[in-house]
Scaffold this motif. Sequence first.
Motif, PDB file in Angstrom:
ATOM      1  N   VAL A  61      37.991  32.777  43.719  1.00 44.16           N
ATOM      2  CA  VAL A  61      38.093  33.615  42.532  1.00 44.16           C
ATOM      3  C   VAL A  61      38.605  35.004  42.905  1.00 44.16           C
ATOM      4  N   ARG A  62      39.638  35.425  42.199  1.00 46.79           N
ATOM      5  CA  ARG A  62      40.151  36.798  42.305  1.00 46.79           C
ATOM      6  C   ARG A  62      39.657  37.654  41.149  1.00 46.79           C
ATOM      7  N   GLY A  63      39.493  37.033  39.984  1.00 46.92           N
ATOM      8  CA  GLY A  63      39.039  37.759  38.802  1.00 46.92           C
ATOM      9  C   GLY A  63      38.891  36.802  37.642  1.00 46.92           C
ATOM     10  N   ALA A  64      38.954  37.340  36.434  1.00 47.16           N
ATOM     11  CA  ALA A  64      38.773  36.526  35.236  1.00 47.16           C
ATOM     12  C   ALA A  64      39.699  37.016  34.136  1.00 47.16           C
ATOM     13  N   LEU A  65      40.268  36.047  33.401  1.00 46.51           N
ATOM     14  CA  LEU A  65      41.040  36.329  32.194  1.00 46.51           C
ATOM     15  C   LEU A  65      40.104  36.168  31.010  1.00 46.51           C
ATOM     16  N   THR A  78      39.885  41.233  34.314  1.00 43.84           N
ATOM     17  CA  THR A  78      38.934  41.923  35.176  1.00 43.84           C
ATOM     18  C   THR A  78      39.015  41.302  36.559  1.00 43.84           C
ATOM     19  N   GLN A  79      39.027  42.133  37.615  1.00 47.16           N
ATOM     20  CA  GLN A  79      39.303  41.648  38.962  1.00 47.16           C
ATOM     21  C   GLN A  79      38.304  42.179  39.978  1.00 47.16           C
ATOM     22  N   ASN A  80      38.116  41.381  41.044  1.00 44.90           N
ATOM     23  CA  ASN A  80      37.289  41.803  42.165  1.00 44.90           C
ATOM     24  C   ASN A  80      38.116  42.635  43.139  1.00 44.90           C
ATOM     25  N   GLN A  81      37.432  43.371  43.974  1.00 44.39           N
ATOM     26  CA  GLN A  81      38.078  44.066  45.082  1.00 44.39           C
ATOM     27  C   GLN A  81      38.142  43.146  46.294  1.00 44.39           C
ATOM     28  N   LEU A  82      39.124  43.362  47.140  1.00 49.72           N
ATOM     29  CA  LEU A  82      39.230  42.571  48.364  1.00 49.72           C
ATOM     30  C   LEU A  82      38.183  43.031  49.370  1.00 49.72           C
ATOM     31  N   SER A  83      37.537  42.068  49.969  1.00 48.64           N
ATOM     32  CA  SER A  83      36.573  42.394  51.016  1.00 48.64           C
ATOM     33  C   SER A  83      37.307  42.768  52.298  1.00 48.64           C
ATOM     34  N   GLU A  84      36.570  43.297  53.245  1.00 45.28           N
ATOM     35  CA  GLU A  84      37.175  43.669  54.531  1.00 45.28           C
ATOM     36  C   GLU A  84      37.760  42.449  55.238  1.00 45.28           C
ATOM     37  N   GLU A  85      37.070  41.319  55.132  1.00 49.64           N
ATOM     38  CA  GLU A  85      37.566  40.090  55.743  1.00 49.64           C
ATOM     39  C   GLU A  85      38.861  39.617  55.081  1.00 49.64           C
ATOM     40  N   ASP A  86      38.909  39.696  53.748  1.00 53.17           N
ATOM     41  CA  ASP A  86      40.115  39.278  53.038  1.00 53.17           C
ATOM     42  C   ASP A  86      41.289  40.200  53.338  1.00 53.17           C
ATOM     43  N   ARG A  87      41.044  41.487  53.475  1.00 58.39           N
ATOM     44  CA  ARG A  87      42.135  42.417  53.795  1.00 58.39           C
ATOM     45  C   ARG A  87      42.748  42.090  55.144  1.00 58.39           C
ATOM     46  N   ALA A  88      41.891  41.793  56.129  1.00 64.72           N
ATOM     47  CA  ALA A  88      42.397  41.447  57.457  1.00 64.72           C
ATOM     48  C   ALA A  88      43.170  40.130  57.415  1.00 64.72           C
ATOM     49  N   LYS A  89      42.663  39.144  56.667  1.00 67.19           N
ATOM     50  CA  LYS A  89      43.352  37.856  56.581  1.00 67.19           C
ATOM     51  C   LYS A  89      44.695  37.998  55.881  1.00 67.19           C
TER      52      LYS A  89
END
Length: 250
Positions: A61-65, A78-89
């Motif tokens: 899930v990235r967010g919701a419509l 509405t959207q989530n923020q990228l976690s530190e792990e996702d940013r590195a990936k």
Amino acid sequence: MALPLTFNIALFSTLFFVLFTDVVFCNNGRRVGDVMDTEFGGFSLPLEHSFEVDDVAQFRVRGALVLKAGREPSVALTQNQLSEEDRAKLKEVAAVDGLYRIRVPRVFLQADRQTERQLEGYLTAFVRACAMVESHLSDVISLHTDVSGYLIGVSIVTLPGACRGTEVEDEVDLEVFNTTLSVMGPVNAPGPETALFLERMEMETEKKGKNPQEQKSFFAKYWYLILGGAIFLVVSSAAQPPAGGGSEQS
């Protein structure tokens, strides 16, 4: 008695302002896992994304419509923020020129018509992961619908869209999505101008009826010129001396 009344009004206004501020700003700064399905009072659909080094899609899930009720499709995001792990990936995928994918379910984009048709799979779009990184998570997502409001396509582009090898800081530029969402319905093609064509045909018919001379053929109009030209050619050919060849005798 006026002083206590004034004091009470000021105290009530202060409390109301504090409570109103809490209501307005309580949903800001949403982080991973904080998606609220009913934030806008409508029906919500998941917006998912995938970016893997081995290019095997694993959507999460990235967010919701959030679909608002009404005759015309109205969608909020509405959207989530990228976690530190996702940013590195994401930076790892960009380094190997991998893909960043999104997908949404195939449904009606009208909250009051969700029960009319069952889920029929997903619609997927992708961009290069390096473009997603260098755009600082700035993208444009377009939802394409048919005439009935049924979702038939999704597209994504980044701003800017090219990969230039620009260095990006994780903490500053790869945390919050900056997304522009649009809903695009079918565009009606211009129809044939049948009425105008028929009107012109009627005008031409009436014009020819008033001028019968215009209906004559080419030969009927210019027979005398054709006949004169033919006579001139015959006379000219008869007046020319016969061509003869000379011979030399010794």
